[in-house]
Design an enzyme around this catalytic site. Structure first.
Site, mmCIF file in Angstrom:
data_model
loop_
_atom_site.group_PDB
_atom_site.id
_atom_site.type_symbol
_atom_site.label_atom_id
_atom_site.label_comp_id
_atom_site.label_asym_id
_atom_site.label_seq_id
_atom_site.Cartn_x
_atom_site.Cartn_y
_atom_site.Cartn_z
ATOM 1 N N GLU A 192 0.872 -1.264 -0.032
ATOM 2 C CA GLU A 192 0.045 -0.025 0.023
ATOM 3 C C GLU A 192 0.969 1.261 0.017
ATOM 4 O OE1 GLU A 192 -3.230 0.154 -0.424
ATOM 5 O OE2 GLU A 192 -3.423 -1.969 -0.558
ATOM 6 N N SER A 469 -50.431 -23.573 40.929
ATOM 7 C CA SER A 469 -50.007 -24.166 41.728
ATOM 8 C C SER A 469 -48.590 -24.291 42.152
ATOM 9 C CB SER A 469 -50.396 -25.663 41.709
ATOM 10 O OG SER A 469 -51.725 -25.998 41.644
#
Lengths: 772, 146
Positions: A192, A469
């Site tokens: 680069e 319950s």
């Protein structure tokens, strides 16, 4: 030879002279200089503000618990392989590299080699290690270290399950310059920006070279931008392509180089560069790119892998190695060749690197939100201590209690059972479920919807429904805390009754089977969930007493002030029920549920450790009696169908719950290791036609059957002794008597009635003896 | 009463003894594997023998390391090891015994008391862990017992 006389410069033309003498010229020049100065100052401020401030908004990273491996650990091969797949471990014939494993049959089980990757945990660094162990009967044994540091317990890296993102979804793993591998820097510069360490931000030579290359090729084949310019373009500027943007880019590059060192610039570039896309999430920086493509940390990449990351800079989509492996390979080899041309790598290793296939992980390791219901809980707990803004921008690392194996099994259990149940409910049945560790209070798995990835309403936390319950253990516990008056064989009246309130309303509870059972023992009342007997017991105890027990159990919501609470006319979420039952499973100790273990900074410094705290809120003897009754409920009561699927050796305790018109189906139960609470119902509160036993219990059982675990072991308590009782009269009797059952009793039994094996009271001498 | 440093050392010694004294056990905790063949409800619900069970070596190691960390003042490290041990054997009283010691060293007497109570709730009389927890509570002048 005489030197030629230098020609005199020509005199300015009259027009030029006029211009130079004109005040307007100086005014324009002044304005121009001023504008230039302001522009430079403006760009300079921009450059410095962003570079010196917080460069990126880093999402918080949320991790599951790290899997620990040691001799004696309960571990199932299927479950382990599921987790290894999440962690991107590759199954191979031989585990030769970190991130791989091998399985071989051995005896009736397996032998595994597992090459654990190096990783960091809070306050701990785990180097890579190759271990070998056996899995026999779902238990780890024979653990040995083949390569690396020998230890008794090994930890895998935790699965990153989610991020807490700002508006824009970006993933990055920040690295310092020192953490960038030198071969990466070399490959990057070779490809680069070869003159990076020489130029001052822009490189006219590079621009000229690129222009010439492009001219020769007849198309754009090379860019002239330096790394600094690339960074400026990505970091500060828009994607607009214009001359003005190019001018800004050049000036900002010069300024950046003027203010900051090359190392700073390279480090920022390495963390900012865009390398790919995972759904809606952008992958930035080599650190995250390494995990995204190779499933491991950058420091563990080989040269050909580093070269691929560099290759992607030019076009992460065009060179995507998953979609276009040939293009990626060609570009990667070009990067390797350029590094070789620049002398960064010798010809032979370069040739070897080029010969390597592209070996990336099949699925990206980036998970945006795999477990939405759990993440929801984590966020709620985090918001107590952290600002929302910090969670979205500071890169905090959140280490949670989520167990991916349990979560996967919970999801599988739901996927297997729900379609059958849903078929009876026009596909409108919904669910919520919470799995916690018994005694630890750690939340291990959550489902907030029958579709595990659904990110909306979280029923596990927010669906407050009547619990039916499930509340009964609180009523019976209230009684058992008074050992002078109640024990498991105490008799309860199960004959129907009616209460008329002052406002004229009537309450007449009835049993689920529609029958009355005259007198039943306390144990039977709970095992078979008799409503009438329970309501009568509740009325004996009083609403206030039951409220107090519920509060001690950890129920922290406004409570129903009417007797209907004894039968579960009380709304709670599955999470709240988990807290309630956690206290029962923990022998009467309140253990606050928690989903987070630790929070650290992005650099691993400890911020918060969520420690373990307990408080005894109930007498352990009473809780012991309750646990016994709940085990009996599973063995021979309303939960017994679970043992059609569960092995008998897995002793569990639990309770079913069903509400009026079968609107809600509940189950809460625990083994020695795990407590699971499951709710099934409909969002519109219509009937599900399911009881707790025919609905929620099925999901719970399917889940528990998939997990190797320890059974519930009841520890005898001080002052609790076992005695034999007759199962008809519930009087004390002898072990040899037919139908005798052994029950634990807290305290003395001197005052309890006794009977002989023939059914007569023990103090009844019989008619013959009485006559004499 | 807050324990003195000397008492803490004694507690540590007792804990070590309780760890080592676990060898006389007769029962091993058994994992119930997935797909076990013995499906069907257990015949009865019973109380299981509470005898000291040999700790998995990894737990012994973690507890010993935690003890050393406590003595060295490395409380975070010690807590982490205790949490690891707890996750492995959540119903093991000896884990909470060391945790009580940790809480005392950190001057958190209430948490220490609760940890010792947890030991009592998970162990039965006659075990060394039970005796050590009772002694620790008595040393803290706590005699009330649930």
């Amino acid at each position: 030879m005489p030197k030629r006389k230098k020609a005199a410069s020509p005199a300015p033309s009259p027009d030029k002279r006029r211009l130079l003498r004109s005040p307007a010229f100086y005014k324009v020049l002044t304005v121009f200089v001023l504008v230039f100065f302001v522009w430079v100052v403006y760009l300079d401020a921009q450059v410095r503000y962003k570079f010196e401030g917080k460069r990126w908004a880093l999402p918080a990273q949320v991790y599951a618990r790290a899997l620990e491996i040691f001799d004696g650990r309960a571990l199932n091969l299927d479950n382990l392989e599921q987790e290894l797949a999440l962690l991107q471990y590759q199954k191979q014939n031989n585990a030769e590299r970190p991130g791989s494993y091998a399985v071989r049959p051995k005896g009736s089980g397996y032998q595994l080699d597992l090459f654990i990757r190096a990783h960091r945990l809070p306050n701990e660094v785990q180097p890579e290690v190759l271990i070998r162990f056996d899995l026999q009967g779902d238990v780890v044994g024979g653990l040995q270290t083949l390569k690396g540091q020998e230890k008794a317990l090994y930890t895998l890296e935790p699965f990153k399950m989610a991020g807490i993102y700002p508006g824009q979804k970006e993933e990055r793993e920040l690295l310092s310059y020192e953490q960038l591998p030198q071969p990466l820097i070399e490959a990057l510069l070779a490809t680069e920006d070869r003159n990076f360490f020489e130029h001052g931000g822009i490189s006219p030579l590079s621009i000229a070279r690129a222009a010439w290359a492009n001219f020769q090729a007849g198309r754009v084949v090379q860019g002239g931008s330096t790394l600094t310019q690339q960074l400026v373009k990505n970091f500060y500027l828009s994607r607009e392509r214009s001359l003005w943007r190019k001018v800004n880019e050049a000036m900002m590059s010069l300024l950046l180089e003027w203010h900051y060192s090359k190392r700073d610039i390279l480090e920022t570039y390495a963390n900012d560069i865009y390398l790919g896309q995972s759904g809606a999430t952008a992958i930035h920086g080599f650190g995250m790119g390494s995990y995204f493509y190779f499933g491991k940390a950058l420091e563990h990449l080989e040269f050909h892998e580093l070269s691929l990351l560099v290759a992607l800079i030019k076009g992460p989509s065009y060179y995507d190695p998953r979609r276009h492996p040939e293009r990626a390979l060609e570009r990667r080899n070009l990067v390797i060749s350029q590094a070789q041309d620049q002398g960064f790598i010798k010809p032979y290793p370069a040739r070897m690197a080029r010969a390597e296939a592209i070996n990336i992980v099949t699925r990206p390791r980036i998970q945006t939100n795999r477990y939405p219901a759990f993440l929801d809980l984590v966020k709620r707990q985090l918001r107590r201590d952290y600002l929302e803004q910090d969670l979205r921008s500071e890169g905090l690392k959140i280490y949670t209690t989520l167990d991916p194996q349990l979560q996967t099994n919970l999801e599988s259990a739901a996927a297997r059972v729900m379609p059958r149940l849903d078929a009876r409910n026009d596909q409108s049945l919904q669910m919520g479920a919470v799995i916690t560790g018994v005694g630890t209070g750690e939340v291990l798995a959550i489902l907030g919807d029958k579709k595990p990835r659904y990110q909306g309403f979280n029923r596990a936390l927010d669906a407050r429904r009547q619990i039916g319950s499930l509340i009964k253990p609180a009523v019976y516990l209230s009684a058992l805390m008074d050992p002078e008056k109640y024990h498991l064989a105490s008799l309860l009246n199960d004959q129907a009754f009616k209460i008329r309130f002052n406002n004229g309303d009537e309450w007449q509870p009835g049993n689920f089977d529609g029958k009355e059972h005259e007198q039943v023992s306390l144990l039977q009342g709970l095992m078979h969930s008799y409503n009438v007997a329970t309501a009568r017991l509740g009325l004996e105890l009083g609403v206030e007493t039951v409220h107090e027990t519920l509060e001690r159990l950890g129920v922290d919501v406004p409570l129903n002030p009417y007797p209907s609470i004894f039968l579960g006319a009380q709304s709670l979420s599955p999470f709240e029920v988990s807290q309630f039952y956690q206290t029962i499973a923990s022998n009467g100790f309140n253990v606050p549920l928690r989903a987070i273990r630790e929070v650290t900074t992005s650099q691993g410094e400890m911020l918060t450790r969520y420690g373990f705290e307990i408080e005894q809120v109930l007498p352990s003897q009473a809780v012991y009696l309750l646990q016994f009754a709940l085990q009996e409920t599973m063995r021979a009561g309303t939960g017994r169908s679970a043992y059609g699927r569960l092995p008998g050796a897995l002793r569990v305790a639990g309770k079913t719950g069903t509400t009026n018109d079968n609107r809600d189906s509940w189950f809460a139960g625990f083994s020695g290791d795990y407590l699971g609470v499951v709710w099934l119902g409909k969002d519109d509160n219509e009937s599900t036609r399911l009881t707790g036993s025919s609905g929620a219990l099925k999901v719970w059982t399917e889940f528990m059957a998939r997990i190797p675990q320890y059974p519930l072991v009841l520890q005898p308590r001080k002052d609790v002794n076992l005695h034999w009782f007759d199962q008809d009269s519930w009087s004390l009797t002898e072990a040899r008597c037919e139908g005798a059952i052994q029950l634990p009793v807290w305290g003395e039994v001197d005052d309890l009635p006794r009977q002989n094996c023939d059914g007569r009271a023990a103090d009844d001498k019989g008619w013959f003896k009485t006559w004499f | 009463m807050v324990l003195t440093f000397k008492n803490q050392k004694i507690t540590a010694f007792v804990i070590l003894l309780s760890l080592l004294g676990a060898c006389s056990s007769v029962k091993q905790r058994q994992v119930v594997a997935v797909n076990s063949v013995d499906s069907g409800a257990p015949a009865t619900t019973t109380s299981d023998a509470p005898l000291s069970v040999p700790l998995p070596p990894v737990v012994t190691s973690l507890l010993q390391q935690a003890e050393r960390d406590i003595d060295a003042g490395l409380y975070q490290q010690a807590e982490k090891r205790l949490q690891q041990a707890q996750r492995i054997v959540p119903a093991e009283p000896r884990v909470y015994l060391v945790w009580g010691h940790w809480a005392q060293a950190r001057q958190r007497p209430y948490q220490a008391e609760q940890m010792y109570r947890r030991v009592l709730s998970l162990s039965s009389r006659g075990t060394s862990a039970h005796a050590a927890a009772r002694r620790a509570l008595e040393a803290m002048d706590i005699h009330r017992e649930y």
